[in-house]
Write a protein that holds these residues in place. Structure first.
Motif: not given
Length: 224
Positions: A201-205, A208-209
């Protein structure tokens, strides 16, 4: 089936109270009891039993593994069985938990890519059991990425592996410091399944950033 020694605190409760405090329906609790993933309560009459805090902990663990980790009930049952086999050294119990999270028969990996992964693991001096499915899974995923044109090698994951190694050392030490064997392996289960999802989930964030940052730069450059 055993429960962690540290999880038997508190007054006994009936199944309705167990349901209320755990957030799991009575019907589901009875299903878990029948399937053998939840230990039986202490009989109080011919058709009633009392439950302790350890049952709440076990229900939370089962829910995390099924609802967050996406594991099947059969996989959860096998993983929990590894927590209670006192003949297994703790390292082997950890391995049984992690190896049980993948179906080796469902993994398709080319031998050359698998050899590349094994060479990478050897360079990192990582000791991995010969029957561990994770190297085959990584080889399969590298192959899929290459099929889509991404220039990926096993070395592409070295930076992520450096970070993962630091975190893993902390996780294993913390798990081994738990008050008993059941708690230690339960901690590894939660860490493996839930922490893995958290990292994804951190990687997906981050993706996106990064996309937003790069898009803003492109727009800024295109403005007159």
């Amino acid at each position: 089936m055993l429960l962690s020694i540290g999880d038997v605190k508190g007054a006994p409760m009936r199944i309705s109270e167990l349901s209320r405090r755990s957030g799991v329906s009575v019907a589901t609790i009875k299903y878990y009891l029948r399937e053998g993933v939840l230990p039986p309560g202490e009989p109080t009459s011919s058709n009633q039993a009392s439950y302790g805090h350890g049952h709440i902990r076990r229900l939370r663990l089962i829910r995390a593994l099924i609802e967050i980790g996406g594991l099947s009930l059969a996989t959860v049952r096998d993983a929990l069985a590894a927590t209670e086999d006192e003949h297994l050294p703790l390292h082997d119990a950890f391995g049984a938990v992690m190896h049980g999270l993948d179906d080796p028969d469902a993994i398709v990996a080319h031998d050359d890519t698998l050899g590349e992964v094994h060479d990478w693991l050897a360079e990192r001096d990582w000791t991995i059991a010969p029957d561990a499915p994770a190297p085959r899974r990584l080889a399969e995923l590298i192959g899929i990425l290459r099929d889509f044109g991404l220039p990926v090698t096993a070395d592409s994951f070295s930076t992520a592996a450096d970070t993962a190694e630091v975190v893993a050392n902390d996780e294993v030490r913390y798990a081994r410091e738990q008050p008993d064997r059941i708690a230690a392996v339960e901690m590894m289960l939660v860490g493996t399944v839930v922490y893995e999802r958290a990292l994804a989930t951190v990687r997906r964030l981050a993706l996106e950033a990064a996309s937003a940052r790069i898009e803003a730069t492109v727009v800024e450059r295109s403005e007159p």
